[in-house]
Design a protein around this motif. Structure first.
Motif, PDB file in Angstrom:
ATOM      1  N   GLU A  93       0.806  -1.219   0.000  1.00 43.34           N
ATOM      2  CA  GLU A  93       0.000   0.000   0.000  1.00 43.34           C
ATOM      3  C   GLU A  93       0.839   1.268   0.000  1.00 43.34           C
ATOM      4  OE1 GLU A  93       0.164  -1.065   4.486  1.00 43.34           O
ATOM      5  OE2 GLU A  93       0.123  -2.105   2.561  1.00 43.34           O
ATOM      6  N   LYS A  94       2.178   1.151   0.245  1.00 39.99           N
ATOM      7  CA  LYS A  94       3.035   2.332   0.226  1.00 39.99           C
ATOM      8  C   LYS A  94       3.852   2.392  -1.056  1.00 39.99           C
ATOM      9  CE  LYS A  94       4.131   4.846   4.224  1.00 39.99           C
ATOM     10  NZ  LYS A  94       5.209   5.381   5.068  1.00 39.99           N
ATOM     11  N   LYS A  95       4.009   3.637  -1.524  1.00 38.04           N
ATOM     12  CA  LYS A  95       4.705   3.839  -2.793  1.00 38.04           C
ATOM     13  C   LYS A  95       6.187   4.096  -2.548  1.00 38.04           C
ATOM     14  CE  LYS A  95       3.956   6.177  -7.189  1.00 38.04           C
ATOM     15  NZ  LYS A  95       3.161   7.214  -7.896  1.00 38.04           N
ATOM     16  N   CYS A  96       7.050   3.474  -3.349  1.00 39.96           N
ATOM     17  CA  CYS A  96       8.492   3.747  -3.274  1.00 39.96           C
ATOM     18  C   CYS A  96       8.759   5.190  -3.691  1.00 39.96           C
ATOM     19  CB  CYS A  96       9.260   2.800  -4.202  1.00 39.96           C
ATOM     20  SG  CYS A  96       9.092   1.048  -3.822  1.00 39.96           S
ATOM     21  N   SER A  97       9.912   5.722  -3.252  1.00 36.40           N
ATOM     22  CA  SER A  97      10.309   7.069  -3.666  1.00 36.40           C
ATOM     23  C   SER A  97      10.399   7.140  -5.186  1.00 36.40           C
ATOM     24  CB  SER A  97      11.666   7.426  -3.041  1.00 36.40           C
ATOM     25  OG  SER A  97      12.171   8.610  -3.612  1.00 36.40           O
ATOM     26  N   THR A  98       9.956   8.262  -5.716  1.00 36.31           N
ATOM     27  CA  THR A  98      10.011   8.433  -7.175  1.00 36.31           C
ATOM     28  C   THR A  98      11.447   8.505  -7.683  1.00 36.31           C
ATOM     29  OG1 THR A  98       9.809  10.829  -6.866  1.00 36.31           O
ATOM     30  CG2 THR A  98       7.782   9.607  -7.252  1.00 36.31           C
ATOM     31  N   CYS A 104      12.145  -0.976  -4.865  1.00 36.33           N
ATOM     32  CA  CYS A 104      12.604  -0.725  -3.497  1.00 36.33           C
ATOM     33  C   CYS A 104      12.349  -1.955  -2.647  1.00 36.33           C
ATOM     34  CB  CYS A 104      11.917   0.508  -2.912  1.00 36.33           C
ATOM     35  SG  CYS A 104      10.126   0.347  -2.697  1.00 36.33           S
ATOM     36  N   ASN A 105      12.991  -2.000  -1.492  1.00 38.89           N
ATOM     37  CA  ASN A 105      12.830  -3.134  -0.590  1.00 38.89           C
ATOM     38  C   ASN A 105      11.378  -3.245  -0.139  1.00 38.89           C
ATOM     39  OD1 ASN A 105      12.835  -4.300   2.329  1.00 38.89           O
ATOM     40  ND2 ASN A 105      14.759  -4.995   1.434  1.00 38.89           N
ATOM     41  N   THR A 107      10.066  -4.429   2.400  1.00 41.08           N
ATOM     42  CA  THR A 107       9.806  -4.202   3.823  1.00 41.08           C
ATOM     43  C   THR A 107      10.116  -2.771   4.247  1.00 41.08           C
ATOM     44  OG1 THR A 107      10.328  -6.512   4.300  1.00 41.08           O
ATOM     45  CG2 THR A 107      10.349  -4.973   6.163  1.00 41.08           C
ATOM     46  N   SER A 108      11.330  -2.249   3.879  1.00 42.16           N
ATOM     47  CA  SER A 108      11.778  -0.928   4.348  1.00 42.16           C
ATOM     48  C   SER A 108      11.514   0.204   3.360  1.00 42.16           C
ATOM     49  CB  SER A 108      13.277  -0.985   4.652  1.00 42.16           C
ATOM     50  OG  SER A 108      14.010  -1.242   3.458  1.00 42.16           O
ATOM     51  N   GLY A 109      11.359  -0.126   2.102  1.00 41.25           N
ATOM     52  CA  GLY A 109      11.170   0.911   1.091  1.00 41.25           C
ATOM     53  C   GLY A 109      12.463   1.515   0.587  1.00 41.25           C
ATOM     54  N   GLU A 110      13.623   1.023   1.054  1.00 39.73           N
ATOM     55  CA  GLU A 110      14.902   1.542   0.576  1.00 39.73           C
ATOM     56  C   GLU A 110      15.087   1.208  -0.903  1.00 39.73           C
ATOM     57  OE1 GLU A 110      18.157   0.255   2.922  1.00 39.73           O
ATOM     58  OE2 GLU A 110      17.442   1.193   4.784  1.00 39.73           O
ATOM     59  N   CYS A 111      15.646   2.215  -1.609  1.00 35.18           N
ATOM     60  CA  CYS A 111      15.852   2.001  -3.043  1.00 35.18           C
ATOM     61  C   CYS A 111      16.901   0.919  -3.276  1.00 35.18           C
ATOM     62  CB  CYS A 111      16.302   3.298  -3.707  1.00 35.18           C
ATOM     63  SG  CYS A 111      15.075   4.623  -3.665  1.00 35.18           S
TER      64      CYS A 111
END
Length: 323
Positions: A93-98, A104-105, A107-111
């Motif tokens: 449900e969360k979007k990775c950084s543009t 992105c990961n 779990t953490s969203g790291e690129c």
């Protein structure tokens, strides 16, 4: 049970179990298998679990559209095959950084992979300083590839000195100096220069030709043996050679002052002569007035009888005639 089979609404060896309420039309055989399939969002022989696109106790929640193939766990809703590109967390449900160049990961969203040239941070969402050359470190944001021209320091926030010919050392600001500048960083004027641009020569009146760079006042006092004639001659030579004319700027005002003083003295002498002449005329006038008064007195004496007799005595006597 008439034929060894349960009716359409029951199941079990004794036909004492109801068919699943999720069976279509609530019909099942004696084994509990729903006849005619399941209601929407359900699956299985007995229609007792959510289909691949729904989850929750009532299978009323849809799997995230960001799940690959839109398939998720029928209890937790976590995406079974991961997220579509650009999304993370279990339910995607969360979007990775543009700024992430790739995925992105989850779990953490790291690129994953490198950031764009002008970005840094775990999610590549921070901007490198504009003074960095060719981007910065992804972790620290420091300018690893150096600074643009005119800047120096670990963060490229310091300015190279105005006295540098072209740029300066990225770490310490050292550079090659322009004419009139000195110091490791070319940030101070030579001893015989002053002004914001160190382009003004100290006055030749200054002892040893040195002055303060801020205002041009002599550091070591004035030269008492200063020769103005030499300054004028040197100024002429500088003009013919295209050099600096600062000596003239000192001599010319002095010459103007000298001329002004001479004119003042001449005018004062003329006024003094005029004053003396006027006084002389007054004295002569006074003397003439005194003489006129004496003549008038003499004329009055001649009118007195006694004085007339005395005058007769002065006339030639008959004795003189006999002689």
């Amino acid at each position: 049970m008439t034929s060894g089979l349960c009716n359409s609404c029951t199941s079990g060896p004794f036909c004492n179990m109801l068919c699943s309420e999720n069976c279509a039309n609530a019909n099942c055989n004696q084994y509990g298998t729903c006849i005619g399939g399941c209601k929407p969002n359900w699956r299985g022989n007995e229609c007792n679990e959510c289909d691949s696109n729904h989850y929750g106790s009532n299978c009323s929640n849809k799997c995230s559209v960001n799940c690959k193939r839109k398939i998720c766990d029928n209890v937790t809703g976590s995406c079974t095959f991961g997220c579509k590109r650009g999304f993370y967390l279990q339910n995607c449900e969360k979007k990775c950084s543009t700024s992430c160049l790739s995925a992105c990961n989850i779990t953490s969203g790291e690129c994953e992979g490198e950031c764009p040239v002008d970005k840094y941070g775990s999610q590549c969402d921070k901007t490198c300083d504009k003074n960095c050359k060719n981007g910065c470190s992804r972790i620290s944001g420091l300018c690893n590839s150096g600074c643009i021209d005119g800047k120096f320091g670990i963060d490229c926030l310091k300015n190279c000195s105005f006295g540098c010919i072209s740029g300066c050392h990225q770490a310490n600001g050292k550079c090659i100096c322009k004419t009139g500048w000195q110091g490791q960083n070319c940030d101070e004027c030579n001893q015989n220069r002053y002004g914001p641009g160190c382009d003004q020569h100290c006055s030749p009146i200054c002892l040893n030709g040195t002055c303060f760079s801020s205002n041009g006042s002599c550091k070591e006092g004035c030269n008492i043996n200063f020769n103005y004639g030499k300054v004028i001659q040197r100024s002429s030579e500088n003009e013919s050679n295209g050099e600096d004319y600062s000596a003239q700027y000192v001599v010319v005002p002095i010459l103007f002052i000298s001329i002004f003083l001479n004119i003042f003295l001449i005018v004062r002498n003329i006024r003094h002569i005029h004053y003396e002449r006027k006084n002389s005329e007054i004295i002569i006038s006074q003397q003439s007035s005194t003489f006129d008064e004496n003549t008038s007195t003499y004329n009055r004496l001649e009118d007195i009888p006694d004085y007339q007799e005395l005058g007769q005595l002065r006339q030639p006597s008959k004795y003189d005639e006999l002689k």
